[in-house]
Each structure stands twice: as structure tokens, then as C-alpha cells.
Design an enzyme around this catalytic site. Sequence first.
Site, PDB file in Angstrom:
ATOM      1  CD1 TRP A  58      -2.350  -1.794   0.011  1.00 38.53           C
ATOM      2  CD2 TRP A  58      -3.305  -0.951   1.847  1.00 38.53           C
ATOM      3  NE1 TRP A  58      -3.578  -2.407   0.163  1.00 38.53           N
ATOM      4  CE2 TRP A  58      -4.179  -1.909   1.289  1.00 38.53           C
ATOM      5  CE3 TRP A  58      -3.696  -0.306   3.013  1.00 38.53           C
ATOM      6  CZ2 TRP A  58      -5.421  -2.219   1.853  1.00 38.53           C
ATOM      7  CZ3 TRP A  58      -4.933  -0.610   3.581  1.00 38.53           C
ATOM      8  CH2 TRP A  58      -5.794  -1.559   2.998  1.00 38.53           C
ATOM      9  CE  LYS A  59       4.202   1.439  -4.544  1.00 40.05           C
ATOM     10  NZ  LYS A  59       4.926   1.921  -5.689  1.00 40.05           N
ATOM     11  CD  GLU A  85       8.331  -4.326  -6.965  1.00 38.91           C
ATOM     12  OE1 GLU A  85       7.119  -4.506  -7.081  1.00 38.91           O
ATOM     13  OE2 GLU A  85       8.828  -3.494  -6.214  1.00 38.91           O
ATOM     14  N   GLY A 100       4.343   1.866 -11.038  1.00 36.92           N
ATOM     15  CA  GLY A 100       3.424   3.003 -11.009  1.00 36.92           C
ATOM     16  C   GLY A 100       3.304   3.744 -12.332  1.00 36.92           C
ATOM     17  N   GLY A 146       1.405  -2.808  -6.294  1.00 34.54           N
ATOM     18  CA  GLY A 146       1.284  -1.522  -5.626  1.00 34.54           C
ATOM     19  C   GLY A 146      -0.121  -0.957  -5.773  1.00 34.54           C
ATOM     20  N   GLY A 147      -0.290  -0.050  -6.730  1.00 38.77           N
ATOM     21  CA  GLY A 147      -1.552   0.673  -6.905  1.00 38.77           C
ATOM     22  C   GLY A 147      -2.797  -0.205  -6.924  1.00 38.77           C
TER      23      GLY A 147
END
Length: 249
Positions: A12-13, A166, A172, A232-233
Site C-alpha cells: 500500500w506504500k 521490479e 506506477g 502496488g496501486g
Amino acid sequence: MSGLTKLVAGNWKMNGFSASLGELKAMIEGAKTLSGVDLAICPPATLAAQAGWTLKDSTIALGGQDCHAEKTGAFTGDVSAEMWADIGAKYVIVGHSERRAMHGETDAVVSAKASAVLRAGLTPIICVGETLAERDADKTVEVVSSQLAGSVPEAAGKASFVVAYEPVWAIGTGRTPTTAQVAEVHAMLRQALEKRFGAHGRTIRLLYGGSVKPDNARELMSVPDVDGALVGGASLKSADFLAIARAAA
Ligand code: PEP
């Protein structure tokens, strides 16, 4: 195919407030119908304890996004691997490219953090990946193999750990490497792990991360030696995270 159970881990950063726990509850509900895939969510530190209680007894594990190499001490703002263990975490991400780029983390720092995660009895998710300039200069294999060698500690030879490939330029951005490019790096990672750790190297899950979405997950998950995804997002929305989890199951 490595035949390992895939892992889909959501990072979730620096996103998520108390209200986001609703998304987590929806993920827990949706995950009840899934089998054959391991799942984890790595929330920001402010939500970690609440997320840990919410995830307790669910099929989704808790993960940390980073940790300090020491167990306790005068390290303002930091969280140790033992603290993650204390609230029930199973995984801790170390060496994410955002930590490497914005916090100057070297391979040696990442290796020390991975050792700390192992010391705490947890599983490190060790991130590696090239920048666009490095890919354009045809240095991907050189850079990623050097990061792997320097970031995976010796202690990992007898422990469970995860490696996440990654590409920095895919994080992102909505851009992803071709399946052939992913396959090339994952084959190299597998070979390097087997060379260093023997048969143990075949048991290490290799995740792909960088703009994994519901519409590309199935294709990426079908690449040989891709044993899951670091997301991520798309891990912020339960529907997207569950769709990716279904593609990996
Ligand atoms: C990440 O930061 O680990 C990541 C993969 O991000 P995104 O899925 O948003 O590209």
C-alpha cells in the site's frame, strides 16, 4: 514452471487511512473463495496494528513495507522486524526501489534488513530491479544479478525468503516489460539462486512487480518462474487485488 504456490502481496506504500480497513475487510471476504494462492497486504505503519487484528484468522497475511536492521534502540521513526513479528506479520518487504532511490539503501543495507527479518522469524521479500537507463544500456541482467548477490544474506540459504523482480521503470507507470523480458530475468534469478543455494534455490518464490493490474495479471503469472506478484496501486482496491489473486490461483 516452478510449481510453487504463488504469492500475491499488496504494497500500500504511503496510502491508506482508517477508512481503508473497509477495503481490507472486503479482501478478506473475497479471499474466502480462493484457494491455491497465498496472499498478503503490507499497509503503512500507522494502520499495521489495526490491519493485523483485522487480518487475524483470515487467509490474508500481514506484511511490513520496510524495517530497521536492529531489534530496538534509538532509531526515531523506524520499526524493527521483531516489532512486525509482534503484531503478527509474516512478511517484510526490503530493498524496494523507492527505499533504494529515496533513502539511499545499498545492497549491504538491504542484506542487513533481510537478515533482521530472518532473525525475527519472518519472510523477507527482497526487491531487485533495473532503471530504464540501465535497461536501455543493456545492463539489466548485470544490475539485477549484482543486486541479488548483494541483497540476499548468507543466512537465507537455510530459510524461507522471496525475491521480487521490479523493473523501476514499470512501477506506477502503467508500463510493463514483455513476457519475454520478464522470463529472461526470472530465469537468470532462478539460475543464480540455484547456483548459490543448490536445491533450496528452487523453493524460493520469484515475484514480478510493476504495474500488475487485473487485465495483465493472468499473462504475467503464466511466465515461467513467475511465482506471484508484488502489487502496488492495484492492491488498494479490493476488487482489483482479488482479480489479480484469482489470476494467480
Ligand atoms: C510496487 O511499488 O511494488 C509496485 C509494484 O507498484 P505498482 O504496482 O503500482 O506499479
